[in-house]
Scaffold this motif. Structure first.
Motif, mmCIF file in Angstrom:
data_model
loop_
_atom_site.group_PDB
_atom_site.id
_atom_site.type_symbol
_atom_site.label_atom_id
_atom_site.label_comp_id
_atom_site.label_asym_id
_atom_site.label_seq_id
_atom_site.Cartn_x
_atom_site.Cartn_y
_atom_site.Cartn_z
ATOM 1 N N TRP A 89 7.121 20.265 2.421
ATOM 2 C CA TRP A 89 6.595 20.152 1.186
ATOM 3 C C TRP A 89 7.774 19.446 0.042
ATOM 4 O O TRP A 89 8.839 19.954 0.155
ATOM 5 C CB TRP A 89 6.314 21.334 0.488
ATOM 6 N N HIS A 90 7.390 18.750 -0.700
ATOM 7 C CA HIS A 90 8.270 17.833 -1.768
ATOM 8 C C HIS A 90 7.720 17.203 -2.787
ATOM 9 O O HIS A 90 6.377 17.075 -2.790
ATOM 10 C CB HIS A 90 9.189 17.175 -0.802
ATOM 11 N N GLU A 91 8.483 16.965 -4.092
ATOM 12 C CA GLU A 91 8.151 16.230 -5.100
ATOM 13 C C GLU A 91 9.165 15.459 -5.669
ATOM 14 O O GLU A 91 10.399 15.987 -5.659
ATOM 15 C CB GLU A 91 7.610 17.645 -6.056
ATOM 16 N N THR A 92 8.801 14.451 -6.293
ATOM 17 C CA THR A 92 9.979 13.724 -6.965
ATOM 18 C C THR A 92 9.239 13.326 -8.433
ATOM 19 O O THR A 92 8.157 12.969 -8.587
ATOM 20 C CB THR A 92 10.069 12.306 -6.354
ATOM 21 N N LYS A 93 10.212 13.677 -9.497
ATOM 22 C CA LYS A 93 9.871 13.349 -10.794
ATOM 23 C C LYS A 93 10.920 12.678 -11.428
ATOM 24 O O LYS A 93 12.194 12.829 -11.214
ATOM 25 C CB LYS A 93 9.180 14.560 -11.546
ATOM 26 N N THR A 94 10.672 11.883 -12.801
ATOM 27 C CA THR A 94 11.643 11.445 -13.751
ATOM 28 C C THR A 94 11.247 11.414 -14.839
ATOM 29 O O THR A 94 10.121 11.320 -15.350
ATOM 30 C CB THR A 94 11.803 9.980 -13.085
ATOM 31 N N ILE A 95 12.089 11.459 -15.778
ATOM 32 C CA ILE A 95 11.930 11.451 -17.423
ATOM 33 C C ILE A 95 12.151 10.025 -17.618
ATOM 34 O O ILE A 95 11.573 9.576 -18.665
ATOM 35 C CB ILE A 95 12.780 12.318 -18.117
ATOM 36 N N VAL A 96 13.194 9.432 -17.358
ATOM 37 C CA VAL A 96 13.773 8.261 -17.735
ATOM 38 C C VAL A 96 13.176 6.901 -16.636
ATOM 39 O O VAL A 96 13.174 5.754 -17.307
ATOM 40 C CB VAL A 96 15.270 7.858 -17.795
ATOM 41 N N GLY A 97 12.618 7.078 -15.623
ATOM 42 C CA GLY A 97 12.069 6.323 -14.735
ATOM 43 C C GLY A 97 13.068 6.033 -13.640
ATOM 44 O O GLY A 97 14.291 6.206 -13.787
ATOM 45 N N LEU A 98 12.476 5.468 -12.357
ATOM 46 C CA LEU A 98 13.442 5.255 -11.280
ATOM 47 C C LEU A 98 12.758 4.253 -10.317
ATOM 48 O O LEU A 98 11.524 4.067 -10.441
ATOM 49 C CB LEU A 98 13.764 6.562 -10.641
ATOM 50 N N THR A 99 13.405 3.772 -9.604
ATOM 51 C CA THR A 99 12.969 2.675 -8.572
ATOM 52 C C THR A 99 13.709 3.168 -7.263
ATOM 53 O O THR A 99 14.524 3.444 -7.167
ATOM 54 C CB THR A 99 13.413 1.334 -8.764
ATOM 55 N N ALA A 100 12.698 3.177 -6.150
ATOM 56 C CA ALA A 100 13.152 3.824 -4.963
ATOM 57 C C ALA A 100 12.658 3.232 -3.645
ATOM 58 O O ALA A 100 11.458 2.561 -3.875
ATOM 59 C CB ALA A 100 13.094 5.366 -4.949
ATOM 60 N N ILE A 101 13.433 2.916 -2.683
ATOM 61 C CA ILE A 101 12.955 2.335 -1.405
ATOM 62 C C ILE A 101 12.441 3.878 -0.794
ATOM 63 O O ILE A 101 13.246 4.684 -0.504
ATOM 64 C CB ILE A 101 13.934 1.727 -0.687
#
Length: 118
Positions: A89-101
């Motif tokens: 189980w997992h989650e990704t969050k951002t306040i400022v923004g992000l770009t990912a592969i």
């Protein structure tokens, strides 16, 4: 959840064929692999879910936070890589923004190619 680095400092200088660059190896697979580029705007979220297959998240720019089932968030930024195993189980969050592969495959073993983040 494991954390790796793929920044310039973790790579190897390549000079073969009169080349002059640094290569940070990431992964090699023999089975089908999905590779995508994920763009999260400010306050973006990849909701809490279970990984269908092993997954590697490579942060290209911006910064954010990731977690697994322990509900503890870890900061990630450009040059960081996060690995989740199948069914994790997992989650990704951002306040400022992000770009990912994002690399997804039944056959991912990042520790063969990348350094663990200290």
């Amino acid at each position: 959840m494991e954390f790796y680095k793929f920044n310039k400092e973790s790579g190897n200088k390549i000079s073969k064929f009169n080349s002059d660059f640094v290569m940070s190896r990431i992964i090699q697979t023999n089975k089908p692999t999905n590779i995508g580029c994920m763009h999260l705007d400010q306050n973006g979220l990849v909701g809490y879910h279970q990984a269908a297959v092993p997954q590697l998240l490579l942060i290209l720019n911006g910064e954010g936070y990731v977690r697994n089932e322990k509900d503890e968030y870890f900061k990630v930024q450009s040059g960081d890589a996060v690995f989740w195993d199948k069914d994790e189980w997992h989650e990704t969050k951002t306040i400022v923004g992000l770009t990912a592969i994002v690399i997804e495959s039944e056959e991912l073993t990042p520790k063969l190619f990348m350094q663990l983040k200290k």
